[in-house]
Scaffold this active site. Structure first.
Site, PDB file in Angstrom:
ATOM      1  N   ASP A  73       1.357  -1.621   0.028  1.00 23.21           N
ATOM      2  CA  ASP A  73       0.052  -0.485   0.385  1.00 23.21           C
ATOM      3  C   ASP A  73       0.947   0.482  -0.196  1.00 23.21           C
ATOM      4  O   ASP A  73       1.938   1.029   0.282  1.00 23.21           O
ATOM      5  CB  ASP A  73      -1.105   0.372   1.026  1.00 23.21           C
ATOM      6  CG  ASP A  73      -1.937   0.844   0.896  1.00 23.21           C
ATOM      7  OD1 ASP A  73      -2.170   2.244   0.739  1.00 23.21           O
ATOM      8  OD2 ASP A  73      -3.070   0.215   1.315  1.00 23.21           O
ATOM      9  N   ASP A  94       3.508   2.642  -4.447  1.00 27.99           N
ATOM     10  CA  ASP A  94       3.516   3.397  -5.675  1.00 27.99           C
ATOM     11  C   ASP A  94       2.730   2.521  -6.973  1.00 27.99           C
ATOM     12  O   ASP A  94       3.362   2.483  -7.560  1.00 27.99           O
ATOM     13  CB  ASP A  94       3.879   5.298  -5.581  1.00 27.99           C
ATOM     14  CG  ASP A  94       2.306   5.579  -6.264  1.00 27.99           C
ATOM     15  OD1 ASP A  94       1.969   5.009  -6.534  1.00 27.99           O
ATOM     16  OD2 ASP A  94       2.707   6.522  -6.318  1.00 27.99           O
ATOM     17  N   TYR A  99     -15.357   4.216 -11.572  1.00 24.05           N
ATOM     18  CA  TYR A  99     -14.980   3.467 -10.507  1.00 24.05           C
ATOM     19  C   TYR A  99     -16.299   2.429 -12.324  1.00 24.05           C
ATOM     20  O   TYR A  99     -15.626   1.404 -12.190  1.00 24.05           O
ATOM     21  CB  TYR A  99     -16.066   3.255  -9.977  1.00 24.05           C
ATOM     22  CG  TYR A  99     -15.934   2.802  -8.818  1.00 24.05           C
ATOM     23  CD1 TYR A  99     -14.985   2.405  -7.510  1.00 24.05           C
ATOM     24  CD2 TYR A  99     -16.920   1.717  -8.458  1.00 24.05           C
ATOM     25  CE1 TYR A  99     -14.795   1.562  -6.821  1.00 24.05           C
ATOM     26  CE2 TYR A  99     -17.057   0.004  -7.638  1.00 24.05           C
ATOM     27  CZ  TYR A  99     -16.050   0.739  -6.874  1.00 24.05           C
ATOM     28  OH  TYR A  99     -15.729  -0.739  -6.168  1.00 24.05           O
ATOM     29  N   LYS A 146     -14.465  -1.704 -12.941  1.00 23.39           N
ATOM     30  CA  LYS A 146     -14.804  -2.920 -12.474  1.00 23.39           C
ATOM     31  C   LYS A 146     -14.610  -3.252 -13.775  1.00 23.39           C
ATOM     32  O   LYS A 146     -14.876  -4.942 -13.541  1.00 23.39           O
ATOM     33  CB  LYS A 146     -15.704  -2.625 -11.452  1.00 23.39           C
ATOM     34  CG  LYS A 146     -15.380  -1.980  -9.876  1.00 23.39           C
ATOM     35  CD  LYS A 146     -14.438  -2.368  -9.414  1.00 23.39           C
ATOM     36  CE  LYS A 146     -14.054  -1.525  -8.243  1.00 23.39           C
ATOM     37  NZ  LYS A 146     -13.422  -2.686  -7.370  1.00 23.39           N
TER      38      LYS A 146
END
Length: 286
Positions: free
Chosen positions: A61, A89, A180, A184
């Site tokens: 992370d 990153d 988003y 997805k």
């Protein structure tokens, strides 16, 4: 947001008792699971759940402090597997390659859980192009490159699997979430592409849930309320859970358990498929 409890967000907590335990010889210290977005929410739960099942976990992370908290959470659960942290990153190609190479140093890299994500709520006429690009890099391009670099390690280990955190928004869309939605849907396409190229040796699957009680979800409630002229409670009850037959958000550990199953020997025929756990949100209607 107020400090009041969020309606429908009272699911099981991340405790040893709520983690799915699977009997699998590959769930052992020599097997490494690389988990992105592991500093909080679903990523943290996946990292801890796999460690609880005995895997060595490489948790990555950008949030180093959050990663340390994930290690502490694993210790709280007395997880059998060790959790190593890799600050990185996902918008940097060199970092992506370094993350995979570092994870492979801990043992046989068998599992990759692409969980890292972010959200931005705005109508397409106002959606910032730079935010769209950032979400594409983190949520779609990075999983592709991580898989690219992980595949050789998985083949060398004798097999493995990639699990991608998709969403009901990879099955149908809602307004004001163009980036988003596109990411997805793209993750489901990536999943199927990886399955096609894995030759049965490296599997791939996606996980599609409804709303999960995480900071990513709760953080978008005020924006959604403002966009739609609703109260925050109406956003949760009518927008987020309105179509669901299960009137409770999933909790991170419930999602983590899907990854535990999906990576295991019990899911050997789960290849290119999607685990749709949405409480009836997608395929039912009134």
């Amino acid at each position: 947001m107020t400090d009041d409890p969020i309606p429908g967000a009272d699911g099981p907590e991340l405790t040893a008792a709520n983690v799915l335990e699977v009997d699998d010889d590959r769930y052992a210290a020599e097997s490494v699971a690389l988990v992105t977005g592991a500093a909080s929410g679903i990523g943290r739960a996946v990292a801890v759940a796999l460690a609880a099942n005995g895997c060595t976990v490489a948790a990555t992370d950008v949030d180093a402090d959050g990663l340390d908290d994930t290690v502490d959470r694993g210790a709280d659960l007395d997880a059998a597997g060790e959790i190593h942290t890799i600050k990185g990153d996902l918008t940097e190609d060199d970092d992506i390659e370094r993350i995979v190479d570092t994870a492979a140093e801990y043992g046989d890299l068998r599992f990759l859980a692409n969980v890292a994500g972010l959200q931005h709520v705005a109508p397409i006429e106002e959606f910032p192009a730079e935010q769209y690009d950032l979400m594409q890099r983190v949520m779609l391009r990075a999983p592709t490159l991580l898989s690219k670099h992980a595949f050789p390690h998985m083949r060398e280990a004798g097999g493995g699997a990639v699990g991608n955190m998709a969403s009901v928004h990879g099955h149908y869309t809602t307004s004001d979430k163009v980036a988003y939605n596109v990411c997805k849907f793209g993750l489901r396409g990536l999943t199927q592409s990886l399955a096609a190229e894995g030759d049965g040796e490296v599997r791939a699957f996606s996980v599609s849930t409804g709303y999960v009680s995480t900071p990513l979800v709760t953080g978008q409630i005020p924006d959604t309320a403002d966009q739609r002229g609703l109260t925050e409670q109406e956003v949760v009850e009518d927008v987020m859970l309105g179509q669901s037959r299960t009137k409770r958000m999933m909790s991170p550990v419930e999602v983590a358990n899907l990854f535990v199953f999906g990576f295991s020997r019990h899911a050997k025929h789960l290849n290119g498929g999607d685990l749709l756990f949405d409480g009836g949100m997608t395929n039912t209607y009134e």
